[in-house]
Design an enzyme around this catalytic site. Sequence first.
Site, PDB file in Angstrom:
ATOM      1  N   SER A 252       0.837  -1.192   0.000  1.00 42.23           N
ATOM      2  CA  SER A 252       0.000   0.000   0.000  1.00 42.23           C
ATOM      3  C   SER A 252       0.883   1.257   0.000  1.00 42.23           C
ATOM      4  O   SER A 252       1.685   1.432  -0.906  1.00 42.23           O
ATOM      5  CB  SER A 252      -0.944  -0.044   1.208  1.00 42.23           C
ATOM      6  OG  SER A 252      -1.923   0.933   1.082  1.00 42.23           O
ATOM      7  N   ASP A 344      -9.509  -4.318  -5.677  1.00 42.37           N
ATOM      8  CA  ASP A 344      -8.986  -3.395  -4.665  1.00 42.37           C
ATOM      9  C   ASP A 344      -9.890  -2.169  -4.617  1.00 42.37           C
ATOM     10  O   ASP A 344      -9.967  -1.417  -5.584  1.00 42.37           O
ATOM     11  CB  ASP A 344      -7.548  -3.005  -5.036  1.00 42.37           C
ATOM     12  CG  ASP A 344      -6.840  -2.261  -3.916  1.00 42.37           C
ATOM     13  OD1 ASP A 344      -7.520  -1.548  -3.165  1.00 42.37           O
ATOM     14  OD2 ASP A 344      -5.607  -2.395  -3.809  1.00 42.37           O
ATOM     15  N   HIS A 379      -7.433  -5.379  -1.357  1.00 44.62           N
ATOM     16  CA  HIS A 379      -6.234  -4.577  -1.102  1.00 44.62           C
ATOM     17  C   HIS A 379      -5.271  -5.261  -0.130  1.00 44.62           C
ATOM     18  O   HIS A 379      -4.061  -5.195  -0.299  1.00 44.62           O
ATOM     19  CB  HIS A 379      -6.687  -3.239  -0.525  1.00 44.62           C
ATOM     20  CG  HIS A 379      -5.604  -2.229  -0.339  1.00 44.62           C
ATOM     21  ND1 HIS A 379      -5.013  -1.570  -1.397  1.00 44.62           N
ATOM     22  CD2 HIS A 379      -4.995  -1.748   0.780  1.00 44.62           C
ATOM     23  CE1 HIS A 379      -4.101  -0.721  -0.937  1.00 44.62           C
ATOM     24  NE2 HIS A 379      -4.065  -0.826   0.383  1.00 44.62           N
TER      25      HIS A 379
END
Length: 443
Positions: A252, A344, A379
């Site tokens: 991320s 995501d 994600h």
Amino acid sequence: MNVFADVSLRVSANSMAVCPVLSVQPTRAMVDEKFQIVVRNLPPKQEVTLHSLHRSEDKDYWEAFGYYISDENGTVTVVEDASRGGTYVGVEPMGLLWSLRPVPGSRHGLRLRKRDVLSPMVVNISVYKGHMTQGFSEKDALATVVTERWYLAPGVQRVEIGKRGVKGTLFIPPGPGPFPAVLDMWGGGGGLVEYRAALLASHGFVAMALQYLGADEEWTSDVETGYFETAYKVLQTHPQVCADRVAVLGLSFGTSVTLTLAAYSKVVQPRCCVCISGSHVHPVNKPLIEVLQVMMQNMTKARIDENNHVVWRDVILPIPTEPDLKVDVGRIKCPMLIVIGQDDQNWATVESTEDIEQMMERAGNRHLLTVLSYPDAGHLIEPPYTPHIRFSNFITQHNREKVLMLWGGQTKPHAHAQEDSWEKILLFLQKHLYQDLPPAAKL
Ligand SMILES: *[C@@H]1O[C@H](CO)[C@@H](O)[C@H](O)[C@H]1NC(C)=O
Ligand SMILES: *[C@@H]1O[C@H](CO)[C@@H](O)[C@H](O)[C@H]1NC(C)=O
Ligand SMILES: *[C@@H]1O[C@H](CO)[C@@H](O)[C@H](O)[C@H]1NC(C)=O
């Protein structure tokens, strides 16, 4: 007629007279290791529920369960038999872990994360008579096995780093070394998160879990590129590290940092990098706190869905064309592995990856890039068998607001993505970091 057939006849005539035997092998394992579950001595064609129960460090209970029917010999073999219902279906040897979810009535928005890697995650595996959906705690199981799932292999050392202002933890594999190393960074949730680094060290890499954003009530640390360069140097110059065999891995927002370092830093010249669920889109050449501030200007593009979950995926869309709003990935000179989930909901990683591919194509370094893109994965692509979390409580870095963040993904394909990508990440790191290393240093 053999004695076993005789036994099963007696059992079916007198249901459950013989104690069922539940076997889980191994009972003590690494978290990314598969286990084998077999139930024997059941009556033939008996409906049973296999159930897993875990009490988290925050004292929340998590459970998963699958419905099975014993074969003619009174056996259920989880690696071969399909679950016909429950929290997972089909032949899923690890479904009892990846489909774990909070028990009914739990607090909302939980995410399961290990804080103390020196102790195992303990999971009770039980078998119950019949196909049950609830009320497990009120019923007696036919049999229970207590299993341990470890992030830290025996002999791996955990060392807290207090050097030169760097906040992090070092994990060192057993043996004299020197070993290849990985700098490991998580995302915008902040804090010091050790479990992935512990697992990397269990696979033969010195790994540093680096904290670079505040956790909980603290405000974002005012860190700049120099902070990451110092951390990298601390890792690289460690006596048990091969200085020219260091990789950077980020998830991320950790990907934003990884790409920035790989493209611009004169100090951080990794042998390879791994970017999970991230993007190259963010203002470049600014301290982290300003990067976050500029990005938050576009938070008006964030949405709240019908379930009151916050969706950030549009914040960086459309992918900007301005060069100072994205990392010039054409400058990257090391092999790079990108891992993304096509569902995501938190960040536009699919669109970012397309743009990265095009930029690298134009710059002539596309051959350095490998992309693993998983349908219906979200994600939070974590080590294997980590329960899939579609949304969870999250405290935003820019205004310390507590929200329910939507991460995305469907449980089964997400679990597949975690298992497949972890294996490929380890192979990628082994290939680029262990290649041509004198045999003595290898595990
Ligand atoms: C797991 O089983 C052990 C042994 O029966 C028991 O002491 C423990 O409380 C169980 N754990 C949970 C979370 O129920
Ligand atoms: C039941 O056991 C017998 C004898 O060991 C074996 O031949 C047979 O394949 C078993 N059946 C199943 C469904 O495994
Ligand atoms: C914010 O959104 C605008 C309009 O889409 C775009 O031009 C700009 O590049 C975005 N800024 C950042 C920092 O992403």
